[in-house]
Scaffold this motif. Structure first.
Motif, PDB file in Angstrom:
ATOM      1  N   LEU A 165       0.887  -1.115  -0.065  1.00 26.84           N
ATOM      2  CA  LEU A 165      -0.016  -0.038  -0.112  1.00 26.84           C
ATOM      3  C   LEU A 165       1.017   1.065   0.088  1.00 26.84           C
ATOM      4  N   LEU A 166       0.550   2.386  -0.890  1.00 25.31           N
ATOM      5  CA  LEU A 166       1.285   3.524  -0.764  1.00 25.31           C
ATOM      6  C   LEU A 166       0.419   4.411  -0.420  1.00 25.31           C
ATOM      7  N   PHE A 167       0.943   5.251   0.495  1.00 23.77           N
ATOM      8  CA  PHE A 167      -0.033   6.487   1.113  1.00 23.77           C
ATOM      9  C   PHE A 167       0.885   7.646   1.613  1.00 23.77           C
ATOM     10  N   PRO A 168       0.373   8.711   1.125  1.00 31.12           N
ATOM     11  CA  PRO A 168       0.936   9.939   1.619  1.00 31.12           C
ATOM     12  C   PRO A 168       0.524  10.520   2.898  1.00 31.12           C
ATOM     13  N   GLY A 169       1.424  10.825   3.747  1.00 31.41           N
ATOM     14  CA  GLY A 169       0.933  11.102   5.319  1.00 31.41           C
ATOM     15  C   GLY A 169       1.963  11.337   6.135  1.00 31.41           C
ATOM     16  N   THR A 170       1.787  11.319   7.416  1.00 40.72           N
ATOM     17  CA  THR A 170       2.478  11.109   8.523  1.00 40.72           C
ATOM     18  C   THR A 170       2.060   9.918   9.533  1.00 40.72           C
ATOM     19  N   SER A 171       0.919   9.464   9.323  1.00 39.05           N
ATOM     20  CA  SER A 171       0.597   8.192  10.188  1.00 39.05           C
ATOM     21  C   SER A 171      -0.023   7.018   9.325  1.00 39.05           C
ATOM     22  N   ILE A 172      -0.067   5.809   9.750  1.00 39.16           N
ATOM     23  CA  ILE A 172      -0.798   5.052   9.292  1.00 39.16           C
ATOM     24  C   ILE A 172      -1.522   3.801  10.429  1.00 39.16           C
ATOM     25  N   ASP A 178       4.304   9.682  13.684  1.00 35.42           N
ATOM     26  CA  ASP A 178       5.216  10.951  13.650  1.00 35.42           C
ATOM     27  C   ASP A 178       6.172  10.651  12.445  1.00 35.42           C
ATOM     28  N   LEU A 179       5.643  10.070  11.186  1.00 38.69           N
ATOM     29  CA  LEU A 179       6.411   9.992  10.056  1.00 38.69           C
ATOM     30  C   LEU A 179       6.538  11.271   9.368  1.00 38.69           C
ATOM     31  N   LYS A 180       7.730  11.411   8.499  1.00 41.65           N
ATOM     32  CA  LYS A 180       8.038  12.678   7.666  1.00 41.65           C
ATOM     33  C   LYS A 180       6.848  12.656   6.744  1.00 41.65           C
ATOM     34  N   GLN A 181       6.235  13.992   6.449  1.00 46.87           N
ATOM     35  CA  GLN A 181       5.242  14.100   5.656  1.00 46.87           C
ATOM     36  C   GLN A 181       5.611  13.731   3.998  1.00 46.87           C
ATOM     37  N   GLN A 182       5.266  12.841   3.653  1.00 48.41           N
ATOM     38  CA  GLN A 182       5.642  12.384   2.153  1.00 48.41           C
ATOM     39  C   GLN A 182       4.874  11.121   2.056  1.00 48.41           C
ATOM     40  N   GLU A 183       5.415  10.360   0.713  1.00 49.24           N
ATOM     41  CA  GLU A 183       4.619   9.042   0.212  1.00 49.24           C
ATOM     42  C   GLU A 183       5.377   8.126   0.956  1.00 49.24           C
ATOM     43  N   HIS A 184       4.781   7.182   1.742  1.00 46.72           N
ATOM     44  CA  HIS A 184       5.360   6.071   2.299  1.00 46.72           C
ATOM     45  C   HIS A 184       4.702   4.532   1.556  1.00 46.72           C
ATOM     46  N   HIS A 185       5.157   3.700   1.903  1.00 47.54           N
ATOM     47  CA  HIS A 185       4.761   2.379   1.476  1.00 47.54           C
ATOM     48  C   HIS A 185       4.733   1.398   2.599  1.00 47.54           C
ATOM     49  N   VAL A 186       3.927   0.411   2.834  1.00 47.15           N
ATOM     50  CA  VAL A 186       3.873  -0.562   3.568  1.00 47.15           C
ATOM     51  C   VAL A 186       3.495  -2.024   3.138  1.00 47.15           C
ATOM     52  N   VAL A 187       4.103  -2.847   3.456  1.00 43.98           N
ATOM     53  CA  VAL A 187       3.880  -4.179   2.799  1.00 43.98           C
ATOM     54  C   VAL A 187       3.399  -4.995   4.218  1.00 43.98           C
ATOM     55  N   PHE A 242      -7.742   0.527   6.471  1.00 45.09           N
ATOM     56  CA  PHE A 242      -6.418   0.982   6.523  1.00 45.09           C
ATOM     57  C   PHE A 242      -6.674   2.646   6.483  1.00 45.09           C
ATOM     58  N   MET A 243      -5.967   3.274   7.452  1.00 46.49           N
ATOM     59  CA  MET A 243      -6.118   4.475   7.828  1.00 46.49           C
ATOM     60  C   MET A 243      -5.028   5.431   7.590  1.00 46.49           C
ATOM     61  N   ALA A 244      -4.940   6.620   6.874  1.00 42.75           N
ATOM     62  CA  ALA A 244      -3.757   7.166   6.733  1.00 42.75           C
ATOM     63  C   ALA A 244      -3.992   8.674   6.936  1.00 42.75           C
ATOM     64  N   TRP A 245      -3.276   9.355   7.789  1.00 43.62           N
ATOM     65  CA  TRP A 245      -3.356  10.857   8.043  1.00 43.62           C
ATOM     66  C   TRP A 245      -2.032  11.585   7.930  1.00 43.62           C
ATOM     67  N   GLN A 272      -0.766  15.985   7.036  1.00 42.15           N
ATOM     68  CA  GLN A 272      -0.982  17.324   6.882  1.00 42.15           C
ATOM     69  C   GLN A 272      -2.026  17.765   5.460  1.00 42.15           C
ATOM     70  N   GLY A 273      -3.154  17.930   5.738  1.00 39.97           N
ATOM     71  CA  GLY A 273      -4.109  18.009   4.546  1.00 39.97           C
ATOM     72  C   GLY A 273      -4.630  16.668   3.963  1.00 39.97           C
ATOM     73  N   VAL A 274      -4.280  15.607   4.828  1.00 34.67           N
ATOM     74  CA  VAL A 274      -4.598  14.231   4.112  1.00 34.67           C
ATOM     75  C   VAL A 274      -5.232  13.348   5.060  1.00 34.67           C
ATOM     76  N   ALA A 275      -6.429  12.745   4.720  1.00 33.49           N
ATOM     77  CA  ALA A 275      -7.012  11.660   5.531  1.00 33.49           C
ATOM     78  C   ALA A 275      -7.673  10.690   4.655  1.00 33.49           C
ATOM     79  N   CYS A 276      -6.928   9.611   4.526  1.00 29.96           N
ATOM     80  CA  CYS A 276      -7.355   8.369   3.736  1.00 29.96           C
ATOM     81  C   CYS A 276      -8.013   7.313   4.390  1.00 29.96           C
TER      82      CYS A 276
END
Length: 90
Positions: free
Chosen positions: A5-12, A55-64, A79-82, A84-88
């Motif tokens: 899963l690819l997601f932008p944000g600071t938390s998953i 507390d992740l850096k605000q950027q695209e991350h990937h989780v496997v 799956f929930m990602a948060w 800055q300006g993002v809630a998925c």
């Protein structure tokens, strides 16, 4: 089974099901060392916390997420990602 899963944000947060027919799984974030956990429980329960990273850096991350136990299942509910300006949510 392996899910990426690819997601932008600071938390998953990953929620899943635990129970007697479910087994060991791993979660790796941004190619880091995998967290190994076990979803086997005597009582079936949905929507359980399976993984959380914050507390992740605000950027695209990937989780496997990988099922590690042959003959046992892995049930992921949400799956929930948060960020800055993002809630998925999915």
């Amino acid at each position: 089974m392996k899910l990426m899963l690819l997601f932008p944000g600071t938390s998953i947060q990953i929620q899943g099901t635990t129970g007697s027919t479910l087994g060991t799984y791993s979660v790796s974030l941004d190619n880091g060392s995998p967290l190994i956990a076990n979803a086997t429980r005597s009582i079936f329960s949905a929507q359980q916390l399976m993984f959380l990273a914050s507390d992740l850096k605000q950027q695209e991350h990937h989780v496997v997420v990988s099922n590690l136990e042959e003959g046992k299942g892995l049930a992921l509910d949400a799956f929930m990602a948060w960020g800055q300006g993002v809630a998925c949510f999915g």
